[in-house]
Design an enzyme around this catalytic site. Structure first.
Site, PDB file in Angstrom:
ATOM      1  CG  MET A   1      -1.884  -1.225   1.179  1.00  0.00           C
ATOM      2  SD  MET A   1      -3.087  -1.226   2.510  1.00  0.00           S
ATOM      3  CE  MET A   1      -4.131   0.139   2.032  1.00  0.00           C
TER       4      MET A   1
ATOM      5  CB  THR B   1       6.253   0.953   5.234  1.00  0.00           C
ATOM      6  OG1 THR B   1       5.642  -0.163   4.591  1.00  0.00           O
ATOM      7  CG2 THR B   1       7.464   0.496   6.003  1.00  0.00           C
ATOM      8  CB  CYS B   2       1.084   0.972   3.730  1.00  0.00           C
ATOM      9  SG  CYS B   2       1.892  -0.306   2.736  1.00  0.00           S
ATOM     10  CG  PHE B   3      -1.347   2.418   7.172  1.00  0.00           C
ATOM     11  CD1 PHE B   3      -2.409   2.820   6.368  1.00  0.00           C
ATOM     12  CD2 PHE B   3      -1.080   1.059   7.287  1.00  0.00           C
ATOM     13  CE1 PHE B   3      -3.192   1.881   5.723  1.00  0.00           C
ATOM     14  CE2 PHE B   3      -1.868   0.121   6.636  1.00  0.00           C
ATOM     15  CZ  PHE B   3      -2.922   0.530   5.843  1.00  0.00           C
TER      16      PHE B   3
END
Length: 981
Positions: free
Chosen positions: A682, A948-950
């Site tokens: 993501m 990491t995506c958020f």
């Protein structure tokens, strides 16, 4: 007193009795009527005289009439102040500014087409006439066989007055008409001619007729103050008394010691230094007068002798007219008239500083704005009806305004005077409102194809007014100005831009501010939901773009930030909110608003200089998403077809294989899977992918890139690599930009200049190779006059010839700049021509949306590399917290430990948290950081985790600072295998 000579005429014209006519030498005669002659004119058929406002005409003898007629007084209701005679008729001008036409039978009728105009000057040719109104407009009527009306080639001629629209806006000082040609003179001395040019009488260097007013460029800067047209020749008088003549010279009427035609204006050398005060042309002769010496000179066809015994002679140089001594001492020359075969001089007797007789009314000038007029308006000393009429008269005419604020030389505008005048107008709200309304109407009626520079002065004056009026008055006036500027022809645009480039910084900045403010106001209206403003917005932005390009090309010290419209961010916020709302709503009106906002953003994309980097980045993203939605058939995921599955150990090889197999799909949204690892991409995994891929590219055994002394990276110029390697390098870089990720390859700014079709400079070489650049700069700074011996250079680089036979050409002081330019071109262009071509093609493939071209080279570099500024305090300031607060002890300890880390470890923390150590455009505030406090019994045994995506850091509640420090340092150094999601 009237003095005359030439062909035989009725003795005394019946103005006096024959015995009252005085005879001088060489056929000169003079008379002093009881009622003074105020004005007179002579043509082919008639001579006309004005006395006490009344007109008398006398038919002259000709081929058709072997004797003169009798003097006839015309029975007219109006008082007449001017008369001009043509070949067959005459034109009269009343004191009230009305024009009457007298035909062969001496019947006078009002001229149609000028009923509501006040004429101040008239001129008459053989079969056409010209009039100048007090609002600066030129009207013509009569035949148009040679374009003498100045309307257009196919115009058939007209018995009624026709407006010469192409001259609108030019503040005129004088008009003149000849046989079949016409001239006008502007206040600043610019000469325009049109009509018949068979003998070069237009002074344009050829014999081609002109059907529209044309500037006589050879008279520019000659400071022309008057002009006169003859049958087929023309004469001009410059300030200081210099006479120029051109056209037919067959009778010697040019005064150049020859009977040759002249196609260019030529000085009458025999009159040099005489300080001529008047010049007038007849059919085949020319008259000039010198006030200081009270002398009249004549040249051309001359009828000499007494009544009945005269003979025709030709003089091709000026010779003095033999006036009696008493004329010289007692009278002053007021007007010269050169007719078909006659010459006249109108004298007035002087008594001290006063004339003994009433002088003729001088030719009135066009109406111009002055301080006294403004004071009357603002104080409302006159009735409002009168004030409105005067405001309309002055401000509805571009010519009047252009003539209102000229410096003493009349060659350029006095902006301080204009500023003072417009500021005074603000003292009365009714006055300024009326002024603004009239100016707006005037702008909308302007000719988009003006003749001459002077007509463009209105485009410099109106901004002075706009800059001082209120917001509600300003927008429509600015829109009218912008619309008219955009309608101008290409040549006028060039003149306008040249003028802008020479404006003082403060006035240029004011001009930028006007159109930036207008743009900002419209963007604000669009953000608030007002529709159909995008068309007006585009006009303002086009003008701003013109000014921006002028500033860039002229190296003006106007910073880019002066063009930035910060309200663009508000519009983007509105769009973001609208799109979020539309996820749950399909209301037709809201969808239309979204389409309208997207359309506005597409307009803003074309004028990227007006947006800051962050706004452009947001626009890029919106346009990318809009583009993706426009091609849904290309965005179908089937069995992970568009998913990039790679091994960390063979990341570059796997990537290249993917690119070869998916040659038509690079523009799909990228999704990365690391084989053998859990996690859904993501954006976190793809960010890490590009970070790791950058390192692999730098270590690539194909040696596509080479690292320079500056640590910057450039294409390897040795030419041993395959073309596809550079192509795939470009694809990877384009894909990173398209997917909003960063490449950790330090390309120089020159690469991004080349992508944007800009040329690298010596400063770019200094960034890449400081030593080379310093050597070249030293070469340029060498002061010795002789050949530069201290540098042993020829026109080669690494054995490559910069120019043909370059190895045989030494670098000298004379050619060193050329050498440096060629050297820079070689490094950035010639030596890597093939490499860059393939890289560029790949870049366009990886990022097919051309919206990236909106960025400046520096911005594009930052978008691909990330920001070079690591403001670590900003990272702390933008952090948010879950299940804890900034005041918690553990959070305080975390930041203490973080700031103790080395710069290298801080960057490793970014890789751990985000998958990349690049700082986003706009700084850390543009990236989310959430810290979640995890309470669990085995906290000291756990490592921090990163989603990491958020942008979320999961931080166990450690018992002490040392444990926190150890765990954090451990995880950031081994993030490939720990704590990634």
């Amino acid at each position: 007193m009237l003095c005359f000579w030439g062909a035989q005429v009725r003795e005394g014209f019946e103005l006096v009795k024959p015995d009252q006519v005085k005879h001088g030498k060489c056929g000169l005669r003079s008379l002093c009527p009881k009622t003074a002659v105020q004005d007179m004119s002579a043509g082919r058929i008639f001579a006309g005289f004005i006395r006490d406002g009344k007109v008398s005409v006398l038919r002259l003898r000709s081929e058709d009439y072997d004797h003169d007629g009798k003097l006839k007084q015309l029975q007219l209701k109006n008082k007449i102040r001017l008369i001009v005679c043509g070949a067959d008729d005459a034109v009269l001008l009343s004191d009230s500014g009305k024009v009457l036409i007298m035909d062969k039978s001496t019947v006078c009728k009002p001229l149609k087409g000028l009923e509501n105009r006040q004429v101040i000057q008239i001129a008459c040719g053989d079969h056409h006439s010209v009039a100048l109104t007090n609002d600066g407009q030129v009207f013509v009527w009569g035949e148009n066989s040679h374009g003498q009306l100045g309307l257009r080639k196919d115009h058939p001629g007209s018995p009624s007055a026709q407006h010469v629209q192409s001259l609108s806006g030019v503040p005129l000082a004088q008009i003149s008409a000849g046989g079949d040609h016409s001239f006008v003179l502007s206040l600043s001395g610019v000469v325009f001619g049109w009509g018949k040019n068979s003998a070069g009488q237009l002074g344009l260097g050829d014999t081609t007729d002109r059907h529209v007013p044309t500037v006589v460029n050879s008279l520019n800067r000659k400071k022309t103050v008057s002009i006169s047209c003859g049958g087929e020749h023309t004469a001009t008088l410059s300030k200081g008394g210099t006479v120029f003549t051109f056209g037919s010279g067959g009778s010697g009427q040019l005064g150049h010691k020859s009977f040759r035609d002249e196609h260019h204006p030529r000085v009458v050398a025999e009159l040099w230094g005489s300080e001529v005060s008047q010049v007038t042309c007849g059919r085949h002769h020319t008259l000039v007068s010198v006030t200081s010496s009270k002398m009249i000179y004549s040249f051309g066809c001359w009828i000499h002798g007494k009544r009945g015994n005269g003979k025709m002679i030709k003089k091709f140089v000026p010779f003095p007219v033999d006036l009696s001594t008493q004329y010289n001492h007692d009278y002053t020359i007021e007007k010269l008239v050169a007719g078909e075969n006659h010459s006249f001089a109108l004298f007035f007797k002087e008594l001290g500083n006063e004339s003994a007789m009433s002088k003729p009314n001088p030719s009135r000038g066009i109406v111009t704005l002055n301080e006294r007029m403004i004071d009357r308006w603002v104080s409302e000393r006159d009735s409002w009806v009168t004030i409105k009429r005067e405001i309309t008269k002055v401000f509805s005419s571009a010519a009047c305004l252009n003539g209102s604020f000229l410096k003493a030389s009349h060659e350029e505008q006095d902006f301080e005077l204009a500023e003072k005048a417009f500021s005074k107008l603000l003292g009365n709200e009714k006055v300024i409102s009326k002024v603004v309304k009239v100016v707006e109407q005037m702008l909308r009626s302007l000719n988009p194809n003006p003749v001459g520079v002077e007509s463009l002065r209105i485009y410099f004056l109106v901004p002075e007014l706009i800059g001082r009026i209120q917001k509600q008055q300003r927008t429509e006036l600015t829109e009218a100005l912008a619309s008219k500027i955009l309608q101008l022809d290409a040549d006028s645009h060039k003149v306008l831009e040249k003028y802008w480039s020479k404006l003082p910084d403060d006035r240029l900045k004011s001009l930028v501010k006007i159109f930036r403010k207008a743009s900002a106001e419209l963007i604000g209206q669009i953000s608030r939901g007002k529709i159909n403003q995008d068309i007006h917005l585009e006009k303002f932005l086009k003008i701003l773009q013109m000014i921006y390009k002028v500033c860039c090309s002229a190296n003006r010290d106007i910073p880019n930030r002066d063009f930035i419209i910060h309200e663009i961010n508000d519009l983007l916020d509105t769009l973001q909110a609208t799109m979020a709302y539309l996820e749950d709503c399909n209301d037709v009106l809201d969808i239309a608003f979204k389409s309208y906002y997207i359309r506005t953003i597409k307009i803003l994309f074309k004028f990227s200089f007006a947006a800051d980097t962050a706004s452009k980045w947001r626009m890029f993203r919106y346009l990318r998403n809009e583009w993706i939605q426009s091609i849904p058939d290309l965005f179908i995921y089937n069995d992970n077809t568009n998913m990039l599955r790679i091994n960390r150990e063979s990341l570059l090889t796997d990537t290249l294989e993917y690119l070869r197999q998916n040659i038509h799909s690079y523009f799909h949204r990228l999704e990365v899977v690391f084989i053998g690892e859990n996690g859904v991409d993501m954006r976190g995994l793809s960010a890490e992918f590009f970070s790791l891929l950058s390192q692999s590219l730098l270590k690539w055994e194909n040696k596509v890139l080479e690292v320079h002394e500056s640590s910057l990276v450039w294409f390897n110029p040795d030419g041993m690599q395959a073309n596809r390697d550079f192509y795939y390098l470009g694809v990877i870089c384009g894909m990173a930009l398209y997917n909003h990720h960063y490449i950790n390859i330090d390309f120089p700014l020159a690469l991004f200049k080349k992508l944007l079709q800009q040329s690298p400079t010596l400063n770019d070489l200094e960034e890449l190779s400081p030593v080379e650049a310093r050597t070249l700069k030293s070469l340029l700074e060498e002061d010795e006059d002789e050949v530069v011996d201290m540098f042993s250079f020829d026109f080669t680089v690494n054995g490559e010839k910069l120019i043909p036979n370059g190895d045989q050409i030494r670098v000298t002081k004379a050619n060193r700049q050329k050498y440096v330019d060629l050297y820079v071109d070689f490094v950035f262009n010639k030596s890597v021509k093939k490499q860059f071509e393939h890289f560029s093609r790949g870049f366009f493939k990886g990022c097919p949306l051309d919206a990236w071209s909106m960025f400046h080279p520096e911005e594009l570099q930052e978008l691909l590399h990330g920001s070079p500024k690591y403001e670590w305090k900003e990272l702390q300031q933008c952090a948010s917290y879950e299940k804890c607060s900034a005041s918690d002890e553990l959070i305080k300890n975390f930041w203490t430990v973080f700031f103790e880390l080395s710069e290298e470890n801080k960057k490793k923390f970014l890789i751990f948290l985000y998958g990349t150590d690049r700082v986003p455009v706009g700084g850390f505030s543009k990236r989310s950081l959430k810290i979640l406090l995890l309470e669990c019994p085995d906290a000291d045994d756990r490592l921090p985790e990163a989603q990491t995506c958020f942008g979320r850091l999961i931080l166990p509640k450690y018992s002490d600072t040392n444990t926190l420090r150890d765990k954090l340092i451990h995880v950031i150094n081994f993030c490939k295998v720990f704590g990634r999601a």
